[in-house]
Scaffold this motif. Sequence first.
Motif, PDB file in Angstrom:
ATOM      1  N   ALA A 237      -2.510  -9.551  -8.549  1.00 27.60           N
ATOM      2  CA  ALA A 237      -2.085 -10.941  -7.784  1.00 27.60           C
ATOM      3  C   ALA A 237      -1.136 -10.844  -6.935  1.00 27.60           C
ATOM      4  O   ALA A 237      -1.069 -11.360  -5.690  1.00 27.60           O
ATOM      5  N   ALA A 238      -0.020 -10.062  -7.344  1.00 29.40           N
ATOM      6  CA  ALA A 238       0.983 -10.187  -6.271  1.00 29.40           C
ATOM      7  C   ALA A 238       0.779  -9.177  -5.081  1.00 29.40           C
ATOM      8  O   ALA A 238       1.305  -9.626  -4.004  1.00 29.40           O
ATOM      9  N   ALA A 239       0.025  -8.128  -5.342  1.00 27.03           N
ATOM     10  CA  ALA A 239      -0.370  -7.291  -4.254  1.00 27.03           C
ATOM     11  C   ALA A 239      -1.240  -8.270  -3.246  1.00 27.03           C
ATOM     12  O   ALA A 239      -1.196  -8.060  -1.967  1.00 27.03           O
ATOM     13  N   GLN A 240      -2.101  -8.972  -3.988  1.00 30.13           N
ATOM     14  CA  GLN A 240      -2.921  -9.777  -2.951  1.00 30.13           C
ATOM     15  C   GLN A 240      -2.252 -10.918  -2.263  1.00 30.13           C
ATOM     16  O   GLN A 240      -2.335 -10.993  -1.006  1.00 30.13           O
ATOM     17  N   ASP A 241      -1.119 -11.177  -2.874  1.00 27.66           N
ATOM     18  CA  ASP A 241      -0.238 -12.184  -2.050  1.00 27.66           C
ATOM     19  C   ASP A 241       0.371 -11.543  -1.027  1.00 27.66           C
ATOM     20  O   ASP A 241       0.646 -12.034   0.101  1.00 27.66           O
ATOM     21  N   VAL A 242       0.966 -10.335  -1.442  1.00 25.40           N
ATOM     22  CA  VAL A 242       1.481  -9.713  -0.137  1.00 25.40           C
ATOM     23  C   VAL A 242       0.605  -9.374   0.795  1.00 25.40           C
ATOM     24  O   VAL A 242       0.940  -9.492   2.036  1.00 25.40           O
ATOM     25  N   ALA A 243      -0.721  -9.096   0.551  1.00 31.79           N
ATOM     26  CA  ALA A 243      -1.700  -8.802   1.470  1.00 31.79           C
ATOM     27  C   ALA A 243      -1.876  -9.967   2.329  1.00 31.79           C
ATOM     28  O   ALA A 243      -2.447  -9.821   3.492  1.00 31.79           O
TER      29      ALA A 243
END
Lengths: 615, 464
Positions: free
Chosen positions: A327-333
């Motif tokens: 989820a965090a990686a998605q947020d970053v993306a």
Amino acid sequence: MMFRRKLLAVFALTVFVSVAAVAGLVLAFTRPAFEKTEEQRTAALLAQFQREFDHQGAEVARRVETIARSEAMDRMATAINGAPGDAAPYFELAQATAESHQLDFLEFVDSRGVIISSAQSPAKFGYPKTGFEVLSSASGQGPFLKQEEKQDFTALGLFAVRASSAGDHPVYVIGGRRLDRNFLASLDPPAGMRTLLYQNRGDHFSPDLLLDASTGAAADHANQSDKFATLVTAAQRYKQPMTAVLHWSPDQADDELFHAIPLFGAGKDRPLLAILLVGNSRRQYVELKRSIRNSSLLVGGAGIVLAILLSSWAAARVTRPMEQLAAAAQDVAGGNWDTRVDVPGDDEIAQLANSFNRMTAELLTQKERLVQAERVAAWRELARRLAHELKNPLFPLQLTVENLLRAREQSPEQFDEVFRESARTLLGEISNLKTIVGRFSEFSRMPQPHLQAVEVNELLRGVAQLFQAQLQAPGRAAIVCTLELEENMPLISADPELLHRAISNLVLNAMDAMPSGGTLTLRSRSRDGRAIMEVADTGSGLTPEECARIFTPYYTSKQHGTGLGLAIVQSVISDHGGTISVQSEPGRGTTFVIELQANAAALQDAAAAKNEAGL
Amino acid sequence: MKRFNWRWLAASSLLCAMVAAAQTRPQYGGTLRVTTHATLTSLDPPDASQTDSVARRSLLLMMFDTLVAIDDNGRIQPALATSWQASSGGRRWQLRLRRGVKFDDGTPLTAEIAVSSLRAANASWNVRADADSVVIELETENAEFPAELALARNAIAKRSADGKDSGTGAFHAVEWEPGKKLALAATENYWSGRPFLDRVEIEMGKGFRDQITALELGKADVVEVPPEQLHRLSSGVHAVSSQPAELLALVFAREAASPEEKMLHEALALSIERGSIRSVLLQGAGVPAATILPNWMSGYGFVFPSDADLPRARHECEQVKATIHLIPVWSLGYDSNDPLARLLAERIALNARDAGLSLQPTSATAAEVRLTRIALSSSDPWIALSAVAAMTGATLSRSKENSAQDLYAAEEDVLASQRIIPLFHLPASYATAAGVKDFRVRPDGSWDLSNMWLGGASLGNHGQ
């Protein structure tokens, strides 16, 4: 969630395979052991039955012996003493003796083989006994089977022969018990066993020759006597004990394991007279097997359920950090670089989370540096462009002023002319400067878009209509405007004025790229929830290098223009969260592609705002 | 020395003699208990639905009298008729009735009653009353006609409106359960003299073994005994047998349809070993027979050989086989209630098999040949022969003289049809309790209780 499911599936499958393997091994190891136990039990029961059968035969022999040793027999033997005498006094003796000794067959035969008295065939007195040679040789031997022919039927019996020792010539006592239902019932088989007797007459199996002492449900099975045909036929053929499992119904618990025991008659030929069928119900075995299987399935199932629950909990524990990371990686993306994942512990997942956090922090820092650098670069570029742009008009201004000074000094008679010329030049360059400053001012004052629900096709139609007159203006080559609009385009969240301006800039550029006329195409299509607008021309096209720099502020391939038009378009599109790209090849025209997200949440917000504004 | 008192010896001897004489003198009183295997359902003498049997004759002749009777020597004796005359060559008979004879209900015997009774028994007779005589006109001449009148079915009975029959016999019925029990009481004013017995109780439908048991237990005084069971009677039991008056024979259901079939009938007759059957199965009772009439009745029975001739029987079978290639299987029927009949049938089947014939014993009613007991209906040979011939569908031709030669020829004709194969002549045998005195059996096997009395223990047990 997919990783959790996969992990869960792996855990569950591991447990299932383990439990199934264990259950299968249990079954595989216990079945032979149980079958062996069952075989031993059956063998023990069969031996017990055989003993009982032998006991019955011994009992027959004992009774015949008792009769042969009786006084009545002695008197008869003495009276007859080998000579053909009057059988009248002994006519009923065999019948009465048979009744008192509970024998079904009893005959007194003299030494010549002539029947003196017969219980089963009283009328045969004086007739020679069939098979006397064999019977007399069996005197004193153990019990044997024999078929007794009567007037209208043939009976099978367990016989013994003894000779009365009184007198010079023996009188043979041939007695026996009939092998019928009563005899079978008297054998008293253990619980779960039953006995049948097949009387072997003829070469082919006949259900009528099968005797069954059972009643009730077993009698129902006995009605299916044809099922015995194969076993009986095998025993007839090989004359050896045979075994077969008979299936009475689709339920295996109804099966019976039958042993076929051939029974032979006396004499050298030892004819096969009967086949004793001893059946052992497999219900207990089958039910135990089922019980084991059901228990295994129950335990296995419970284990699997437990394993699934534990696996679910374990998977949740393992995958939650991963999900947080994902989820965090998605947020970053998605652009939110200021994202952290808190995973306690020291394991690899925690280390990964910490690394992720460091990465995002680093990225954030670098982003800020990059933004700063870009800002500086942008300022530098702006300064350079500004210096470049301003320098052009300033140089003519300088020359004009120097020209004026020279003309005052050197040619005062021409000063007025020179002054008027120079004043026109100064005014023109000052106007140019004002235009340049105006464009910069406009670029710097790009407003934030006020988002609304915008109908893409309507927007494009509006732009096409706006430029329709210019496209067909006299004095220029005609440009044909074509609309290729996809039906049911999704609404987008956009500022209609800014977007209109952006599209208009692209149309203007397209018109500038087709000085000799051509085709201007406005397209709309949707893909993956995104609204795509295209502005295509059939001009001279752009080189790859030009495509790379086309959106750079102040870059222009035209002789006139500030080079900010496409930069402004890019800025508008970027402010809408969209993208703009160019597709072009020299000589094949140019297509600008704008992609905007059909943002439902923004649409709702925009609609709400619109409603509040009373629009 | 005292003088021997001869007077006391004479007196005591006389006293002993008187006591002994008292014990042998007939005494009145007592109830005689008789058992029989027969089951009579009608006491009407001419009732054709009832099978003629010794027991039926015995009971009817106790309750009813005939116009004449046949004595033990075969001679016609007066009974209800005191005299008789024949005319028209034996086509017309006039019998004068005895006076003073009354039925058990007190009605006097009249010629009209006698005529009515005879007409009921013989539809073909022309019978009429003539004063105190009965006149009978026959269709054909018959010199031996009085013997017909001695048959039990021609006994004189008076039928009342309610269907009850009254007789003039020594006894009359006081209790009657058809097929089960009959109780007779002595007729006090019997024309021939009151019988000694007060009462006779007859139990019907009893098997032979049950009858013997009843006798041994003291529950019966007179029982029937099959001839082959006589040897089993205990020593204290008195047995009485008649002349051989029952014919045991094989009767074919129909005439032989072809000469070959007739040869097979003959082969069967030749294959039967009567001697061994008599010796073992009949335990010496009865007489092997090759004739319908017993020797004592006909006088020529010995002429017909009764021994088996197995080689000849086989030869005949082989001849038939050579002609028709297949010997038929015959069913041999027997009475399943008669244990002797089954044994006889099986033995005959074995004998027949030795000759090449195939007989299958069966207790079914329908059979190609049947083992039959035929109670000879009369001591008169012509009447007896006529009755048996009628069973086989043959008709006898009687001459006027009815001589022995005629009788022989007539019987030979019946036997020549091979429809009946005589096997044995059997007596009717009875066992009596010790107290039964003077129980006599007529030649035809029926009881004669006219002079029978109960003495000693039997009288005491039954009382008056």
